[in-house]
Write a protein that holds these residues in place. Structure first.
Motif, PDB file in Angstrom:
ATOM      1  N   THR A  48      42.464  42.309  30.148  1.00  0.00           N
ATOM      2  CA  THR A  48      41.771  43.604  30.155  1.00  0.00           C
ATOM      3  C   THR A  48      40.414  43.458  29.464  1.00  0.00           C
ATOM      4  N   VAL A  49      40.410  43.416  28.109  1.00  0.00           N
ATOM      5  CA  VAL A  49      39.188  43.167  27.337  1.00  0.00           C
ATOM      6  C   VAL A  49      39.587  42.228  26.189  1.00  0.00           C
TER       7      VAL A  49
ATOM      8  N   THR B  47      33.594  39.345  27.174  1.00  0.00           N
ATOM      9  CA  THR B  47      33.362  37.897  27.046  1.00  0.00           C
ATOM     10  C   THR B  47      33.371  37.548  25.557  1.00  0.00           C
ATOM     11  N   ALA B  48      33.532  36.236  25.263  1.00  0.00           N
ATOM     12  CA  ALA B  48      33.496  35.774  23.870  1.00  0.00           C
ATOM     13  C   ALA B  48      32.121  36.076  23.256  1.00  0.00           C
TER      14      ALA B  48
ATOM     15  N   PRO C 182      35.434  35.179  31.022  1.00  0.00           N
ATOM     16  CA  PRO C 182      35.287  36.625  31.250  1.00  0.00           C
ATOM     17  C   PRO C 182      36.630  37.257  31.644  1.00  0.00           C
ATOM     18  N   CYS C 183      36.884  38.482  31.191  1.00  0.00           N
ATOM     19  CA  CYS C 183      38.172  39.143  31.450  1.00  0.00           C
ATOM     20  C   CYS C 183      38.329  39.491  32.929  1.00  0.00           C
TER      21      CYS C 183
ATOM     22  N   ARG D  41      32.901  44.427  36.015  1.00  0.00           N
ATOM     23  CA  ARG D  41      31.512  44.273  35.580  1.00  0.00           C
ATOM     24  C   ARG D  41      31.006  45.428  34.729  1.00  0.00           C
ATOM     25  N   LEU D  42      31.747  46.548  34.695  1.00  0.00           N
ATOM     26  CA  LEU D  42      31.239  47.778  34.074  1.00  0.00           C
ATOM     27  C   LEU D  42      30.713  47.576  32.647  1.00  0.00           C
ATOM     28  N   PHE D  43      31.564  47.085  31.740  1.00  0.00           N
ATOM     29  CA  PHE D  43      31.174  47.027  30.331  1.00  0.00           C
ATOM     30  C   PHE D  43      30.034  46.030  30.094  1.00  0.00           C
TER      31      PHE D  43
END
Ligand code: AMP
Ligand code: MG
Length: 334
Positions: A32-33, A150-151, A170-171, A292-294
């Protein structure tokens, strides 16, 4: 000093498991995140999560488990759990259940219930199995800001506060888990929309899943009470003012200055070469848009724009979750 970013080698996972067993914090990838994890059975360790994020103590944490045996350590299962687990776990679904006494009050913000999820990300699953502990983990960002996918996002927000980030790329979904309260399996209540929809849950449970009412949510947002924790109206917010629109048109863009950015759902035919037009998914794919939103909102937030405009997604499937996050990001603004 910046946090150390670790690749998911076996040696590194063993080292990070030791950090967690000793009460330390590790930012971890999930589908998820990214989450900020601590031993869910260690009150002291979980308090560190709240401090690092500056998260208010009335916002409870989600407990991540490797398997159903670990779930039974922290929560009282019912037969809806088995059915939902078979259909959606490991995956982006969080269940609210009655908690067991071993779960420290700090984790559940004093509530008699606990939120539990079995994540699908292979690195987090391996880490959970190596340390053998349930891990409490909210999103790995300063409270209220856009969740990290992402980290590098984690490093940006918490790099000076925490020591360890496990990099899992990436999540895959990029939106927080769906949360459903199934303490009463005959009356399931959706507390947060996610990639798994209320309709999908309802089909597996054999009963319709109610959505928490607007009034209920507004009341809890106003009081920040434990009535329906985490349903804060304003959340996931960029620093720049953000306005949502049902539809973004060429005329709307033409009426404002070139110092305002427009985030469309799909690539508009009239976009041309304009530098202030962006889109979540060129072809209008909901899953790609969610993923891609966040990252896009973060990029726009740093872009020096005077104002951000975002177009709501079609409200089908993950579109409901995308719109929920966009509305919260815009809440409290004109
Ligand atoms: P996050 O910050 O994305 O990890 O989400 C944590 C959210 O899970 C909280 O803000 C609440 O909305 C929800 N949550 C956790 N525990 C509970 C609980 N016991 N009852 C209701 N909601 C919960
Ligand atoms: Mg969060």
């Amino acid at each position: 000093m910046a946090a150390q970013i670790h690749r998911g080698t076996l040696t590194n996972l063993r080292r990070l498991a030791r950090v967690l067993r000793r009460g330390g914090l590790v930012a971890v990838p999930t589908e998820t995140v990214y989450g900020l994890a601590a031993n869910a059975l260690d009150a002291q360790a979980c308090r560190r999560i709240f401090r690092a994020k500056r998260r208010p103590a009335n916002d409870p944490l989600i407990v991540h488990v490797a398997d159903l045996r670990m779930l039974e350590q922290v929560a009282e299962p019912n037969d809806a759990v088995a059915r939902l687990a078979r259909a959606f776990w490991p995956g982006p679904l969080t269940l609210i259940l009655a908690r067991k006494a071993v779960v420290p009050a700090v984790v559940t913000a004093g509530l008699p219930s606990v939120a539990v999820r079995m994540p699908a990300h292979p690195l987090l699953r391996r880490l959970l199995r190596i340390c053998g502990l349930p891990l409490a983990a909210p999103s790995a960002n300063p409270f209220g800001y856009v969740s990290p996918t992402t980290a590098a996002h984690v490093q940006e927000g918490l790099g000076r506060t925490i020591a360890h980030i496990l990099d899992g790329g990436p999540c895959r979904h990029g939106l927080e888990s769906t949360i459903v309260d199934i303490r009463d399996p005959l009356r399931p209540v959706l507390l947060r929309p996610g990639v798994i929809t209320a309709a999908q849950l309802g089909r597996v449970l054999g009963v319709p899943v109610r959505t928490v009412t607007k009034r209920h949510a507004a009341r809890s947002a106003g009081q920040q009470s434990a009535l329906a924790p985490g349903l804060l109206a304003r959340h996931y917010s960029p620093r720049r003012p953000l306005i949502t629109h049902r539809r973004i048109t060429a005329a709307m863009v033409a009426r404002t200055g070139t110092d305002e950015a427009w985030l469309c759902f799909r690539k508009p035919r009239w976009a041309g070469g304009a530098k202030n037009i962006f889109w979540l998914s060129a072809a209008g794919d909901l899953r790609q848009a969610g993923r891609r939103l966040f990252a896009l909102v973060r990029r726009l937030d740093r872009g020096g724009w005077k104002r951000l405009h975002a177009e709501l997604a079609p409200s089908a499937g993950p579109g409901t979750a995308i719109n929920d996050r966009l509305r919260r990001a815009a809440a409290g603004r004109g």
